[in-house]
Design a protein around this motif. Sequence first.
Motif, PDB file in Angstrom:
ATOM      1  N   GLY A  81       9.362  12.454   2.981  1.00 20.81           N
ATOM      2  CA  GLY A  81       8.871  11.154   2.510  1.00 20.81           C
ATOM      3  C   GLY A  81       7.553  10.703   3.082  1.00 20.81           C
ATOM      4  N   LEU A  85       6.493   7.002   1.798  1.00 17.41           N
ATOM      5  CA  LEU A  85       7.575   6.027   2.013  1.00 17.41           C
ATOM      6  C   LEU A  85       7.286   5.038   3.141  1.00 17.41           C
ATOM      7  N   LEU A 109      15.872  12.160  -0.125  1.00 20.64           N
ATOM      8  CA  LEU A 109      15.026  11.004  -0.463  1.00 20.64           C
ATOM      9  C   LEU A 109      15.799   9.972  -1.284  1.00 20.64           C
ATOM     10  N   PHE A 123      11.833  10.079  -7.580  1.00 16.58           N
ATOM     11  CA  PHE A 123      11.733  11.386  -6.930  1.00 16.58           C
ATOM     12  C   PHE A 123      12.001  12.493  -7.952  1.00 16.58           C
TER      13      PHE A 123
END
Length: 238
Positions: A81, A85, A109, A123
């Motif tokens: 990530g 993220l 994820l 994703f």
Amino acid sequence: MNEQTMDQALRQHGIQLNDDQKTQLNRYYEVLVDWNERMNLTAITERDAVYLKHFYDSLTAAFHFDFNRPLRVVDVGAGAGFPSLPLKIVFPKLDVTIVDSLNKRITFLNALAEELRLTGVAFYHDRAEQFAQRPEHREQYDVAISRAVARMPVLTELCLPLVKNGGTFIAMKASGAAEEMKDGQKAVSLLGGKTSREETFALPEDGGDRTIIHVKKIKRTPKKYPRKAGTPNKQPIL
């Protein structure tokens, strides 16, 4: 780098974390370490090292680029990530898409996003070469970002076709970026980009040297790029 040190370091760059964001990053760390016992997501698991070399390092992308607005961001080869993220946690207006070729990472994820209650994330288990040829993704993103995935000639071919005209490709690199940029200039130009800026700096606490390269998309990418899966790596544009 502990949480307090990271907080102070980010404040020097105008980034202020609220309590919810600090809680999310702490939970991110816990979930990452828990899942890492079952699958290989990262070699870095010690808490202070994760905060420095994953969280803080990811957020350095925001030191010279404004992420505090509604942008469509695609992260190519994000692994666990990073960097997208942590950026999403700190800049919640971002709409983040991650593409990764390993399905187990996508499973992680999805579980992470649910645990952190992240919205505006998607994703995809796909090869970057195939993903960038799909009409619903090709030249649809304001920003393509990638950290420590491939050398510049290869990475440019994977990322720049995803960026819309006027958008930006951000390559996050360790040392040796100057040599990579020299090798990558032909690919940048051929695929419709122009290098607009480079920032070189050292991570705190002897965390190593970093270079962030900004490539502006100034014209459309020729349809033949990216080439079929595996070709960019075997025959980079040099």
